[in-house]
Design an enzyme around this catalytic site. Sequence first.
Site, PDB file in Angstrom:
ATOM      1  N   THR A 117       0.816  -1.208   0.000  1.00  0.00           N
ATOM      2  CA  THR A 117       0.000   0.000   0.000  1.00  0.00           C
ATOM      3  C   THR A 117       0.851   1.260   0.000  1.00  0.00           C
ATOM      4  OG1 THR A 117      -1.550   1.311   1.359  1.00  0.00           O
ATOM      5  CG2 THR A 117      -0.126  -0.211   2.517  1.00  0.00           C
ATOM      6  N   TYR A 141      -2.075   0.402   9.939  1.00  0.00           N
ATOM      7  CA  TYR A 141      -2.246  -0.295   8.666  1.00  0.00           C
ATOM      8  C   TYR A 141      -0.975  -0.205   7.827  1.00  0.00           C
ATOM      9  CZ  TYR A 141      -3.632  -1.032   3.803  1.00  0.00           C
ATOM     10  OH  TYR A 141      -3.692  -1.455   2.498  1.00  0.00           O
TER      11      TYR A 141
END
Length: 331
Positions: A117, A141
Amino acid sequence: MGKILVTGGAGYIGSHTVKKLGEAGYDIVVYDNLSTGSPSAVLYGELVTGELKDTRSLTRVFAKYRFDAVLHFAANISVPQSIRQPLAYYANNTCNVVNLLRCCQQFEVNKLVFSSTAAVYGETQEYPVTELFPTVPVNPYGRSKLMSETIIRDYARTSSLKYVILRYFNVAGADSSGKIGQSNNASHLIKIACDAALGVRPSVCIFGTDYPTPDGTGIRDYIHVEDLANAHVNALAYLETATDSQIFNCGYGRGYSVREVLAKVREVSGRDFAIAETTRRLGDPACVVAAADKIRRILGWQPRYDSLEQIISSALAWEKKQLMVEGKRDS
């Protein structure tokens, strides 16, 4: 190439990639716990229901199928949720990578495509972001994914593993044939805005209007899910002959603010909807835009849906279809 394991292949991005792999003739096994995915989204290959934390089940699958490569999608992806539940994110996104790599080591699987990501970059001061930028994630995250990248790279240094790490920017849209799309519990901006345009939800919330951006709202680089799926097919083909591992950004290099996205959804749908403004969410950077020259140059990746209008149109078409399937009014 022999059998391909796709973890999380019943989910949003995973299922679109499975479709592209199937169309390209790959022999696929999907391993998914179905916590957010759906069996109906798996259009090719065989679906095995299981948990990555269940090492016995995972080992049995590796032993049965003798995979040639692994595409690893299975992960939790919500920034706000990661802030509320950091341990869950480190357990699922990071610890389970160790389980997967141990099976790769045991069964001599030496090709891996890993879903990462843009959140690994954190709050950068310059744009667009290249793969060489410092990785300083600002939420659990992003940190869980960066830890996974580190584990993969460290293992590769001591083994024959070759990997491609794909750092996604903001993924949206749906399969152009209308067969699969985003699930109803997704919380991405374009999905939510399409729902509002179709009357499924009363409004859309803008989290933060005081960012250092032209209109005060956060800016993101949106990539169509089909283009991203094709990037995985390109990555797998690369690994068949690769001598080097690679990290690639997956985006278009063009950012849109939250206000610009909402205006485009209104334009494409021809419908108005209410917008509420509130404070920033913890862990959201102001601007995230990719430099994607490297993936085009090395993988030969060529986006086909490189426009915000195409992304929104496909998402809107999918949401309309879901309303018809559920017998709800499109209003």
